[in-house]
Design an enzyme around this catalytic site. Structure first.
Site, PDB file in Angstrom:
ATOM      1  N   SER A 186       0.892  -1.092  -0.218  1.00  0.00           N
ATOM      2  CA  SER A 186      -0.049   0.078  -0.023  1.00  0.00           C
ATOM      3  C   SER A 186       0.828   1.255  -0.074  1.00  0.00           C
ATOM      4  CB  SER A 186      -1.035   0.014   1.290  1.00  0.00           C
ATOM      5  OG  SER A 186      -2.105   1.080   0.953  1.00  0.00           O
ATOM      6  N   ASP A 416      -8.505  -4.738  -6.635  1.00  0.00           N
ATOM      7  CA  ASP A 416      -8.084  -4.154  -5.250  1.00  0.00           C
ATOM      8  C   ASP A 416      -9.092  -2.924  -5.065  1.00  0.00           C
ATOM      9  OD1 ASP A 416      -7.055  -2.610  -3.042  1.00  0.00           O
ATOM     10  OD2 ASP A 416      -5.194  -3.319  -3.421  1.00  0.00           O
ATOM     11  N   HIS A 444      -6.529  -6.371  -0.808  1.00  0.00           N
ATOM     12  CA  HIS A 444      -5.667  -5.246  -0.476  1.00  0.00           C
ATOM     13  C   HIS A 444      -4.320  -5.906   0.036  1.00  0.00           C
ATOM     14  CE1 HIS A 444      -4.021  -1.462  -0.264  1.00  0.00           C
ATOM     15  NE2 HIS A 444      -3.998  -1.314   1.079  1.00  0.00           N
TER      16      HIS A 444
END
Length: 485
Positions: A186, A416, A444
């Site tokens: 991320s 995602d 994710h």
């Protein structure tokens, strides 16, 4: 000191002559911990310093040791002392070849933590999409937070991704390593990309998981989650209709149940035990659980509980809902430290105005209302007003323009909802030496799935581990869809 982009690019962490003192870690972490002293401002290396907390699990296979692997869990602002060690289940035998290094980014956790003095971590509650009065209240709250953070002008402008990347290189130097291997997910993936740009000659094995478009502003990145989250909700609703939760016999009916629930929460907050769920909190609860297809059942049970509670029934919340309510109710210094560090990165990165966030409140209200037709559940959250709309602190330097041929391995889930696939493709084009591994999942974080208790992508795991063990990058991009089925 304001720096030109050319001058900023030339900043390099000063050579470290520090001897690290290793000892027990906080919170009984099964590792050893130390602190690395770094400049607050890398443009003034002889000036004020701060300390970065790091952890280490030594390589158990000394004969085949490759070096250190640093890791970051994202956030931005996520504490990471325990994160590197948590990758061991996915890394399998490859973990033995590395010293696994976790770290708390500057101003987070045990790394010279700071607060804005708000006493609350409740910033990301979204903006009400139904009534102007509720929106005005949200705007007043975030304006107050921005004002309080403005009092930390001595520190917060230095909480940038570029400086966290420089801290990473200071960690490498303090550990006596010529190069750095890295895994970031991320925001951690975006951080890794910045490191490759600033320190290309010090990159060994870099894995970037669930990344974003490097040319998008922070506000644009948040906005892009709205349509993808609505698509994820459709996917979940179709699954739920087939599995008998009493929320509707078709996907459209299940989705209608959720929309009605949001409208009810706006009229009167839903009482669940000692907590309440209003139109601010409900999209946040849904957005967290919609990120992983493995959470379909937990999300269905959560919605069932909330519908029953709205009907006046006594409800013992599902564990997933209970965890979310506890997180959303978090207050005090711990929550405030996490919030201050996160806001500083979100609002300081990307130039002025702060992080590309529109100034004032009208643009947010307009975007929320515009999004309601196609994003009835997540539009207000994806377009929420935040303290960045009133952020008073100017960053000390420009953001980082990504564009290099450093070899890195990228991993991304096709569906995602948080870091959308098109963003990863954009970064992939900027990182011309990269290879992209695509997992056909609503998820994710791909490589972290085994550690989080989800069904892993065996294809992605195999490719990442082969690369970390010293193997070459794949000859071309890889679509794991067929292999994982």
């Amino acid at each position: 000191m304001n720096l030109t982009l050319a001058a900023a690019l030339s900043l390099t962490p000063p050579a470290s002559h520090e001897t690290l003192t290793w000892g027990p870690c906080p919170q009984d972490l099964a590792a050893e911990c130390a602190k690395v002293t770094v400049p607050l401002d890398y443009g003034d290396p002889a000036g004020r310093t701060i300390q970065i907390a790091i952890s280490r699990v030594r390589a158990s296979d000394a004969k085949h040791r490759r070096g250190v692997l640093l890791a970051n869990p994202g956030g931005p602002g996520g504490p990471g002392l325990a994160f590197a060690a948590s990758l061991s289940p996915a890394m399998k035998q490859v973990a033995a070849q590395y010293d696994l290094i976790g770290f708390d980014p500057r101003f987070i956790g045990d790394s010279t933590p700071i607060t804005c003095g708000t006493g609350s971590g409740q910033v990301w509650q979204g903006s009400p999409g139904f009534e102007r009065a509720g929106f005005e209240q949200a705007a007043r709250q975030v304006r107050d937070i921005a004002k309080r953070c403005g009092a930390r002008a001595d520190v917060l402008p230095h909480a940038t991704t570029r400086n966290v990347a420089r801290d990473m290189d200071s960690i490498r130097e303090a550990l006596g390593e010529p190069k750095l291997s890295y895994y970031g997910v991320s925001y951690g993936a975006d951080l890794g990309a910045v490191y490759t740009q600033l320190f290309p000659d010090r990159v060994d094995r870099f894995v970037l998981d669930s990344s974003t478009d490097p040319d998008a502003t922070q506000y644009e990145l948040f906005q892009r989650t709205g349509p993808r989250s609505e698509a994820g909700l459709d996917e979940w609703a179709a699954w739920t209709a087939k599995h008998g939760y009493g929320l509707g016999g078709t996907g459209a009916q299940v989705r209608a149940t959720v929309t009605r629930l949001l409208e009810r929460a706006a009229r009167e907050p839903i009482r669940v035990g000692d907590a309440t769920v209003d139109e601010h909190r409900l999209p946040l609860v849904l957005s967290q659980l919609i990120q992983q297809q493995d959470e379909n059942d937990a999300l269905a049970r959560t919605v069932r509980d909330l519908v029953d509670a709205a009907d006046g029934k006594k409800v013992t919340p599902d564990p997933a809902l209970a965890r979310m309510l506890q997180l959303l109710s978090m207050k005090g210094p711990v929550a405030d430290r996490w919030m201050a560090g996160q806001l500083a990165v979100l609002c300081d990165d990307g130039g002025w105005p702060a992080g590309g966030w529109p100034r004032g409140q009208e643009r947010y209200w307009h975007d929320i209302q515009r999004s309601r037709a196609t994003q009835p559940v997540f539009g207000a959250l994806a377009n929420a007003i935040t303290p960045c709309a009133y952020w008073p602190l100017r960053p000390r330097e420009s953001g980082t323009r990504i564009g290099n041929r450093v070899p890195v391995l990228m991993v991304q889930a096709r569906r995602d909802v948080n870091t959308v696939y098109d963003g990863a493709l954009a970064l992939h084009r900027k990182l011309a030496g990269s290879r992209l591994v695509t997992a056909d999942l609503r998820a994710h974080g791909v490589y972290t799935r085994r550690a989080e208790g989800y069904e892993p992508s065996l294809c992605a795991e195999r490719l990442v581990n082969s690369y970390l063990a010293g193997g070459p990058l794949p000859a071309k991009d890889v679509d794991c869809g067929k292999e994982d089925k």
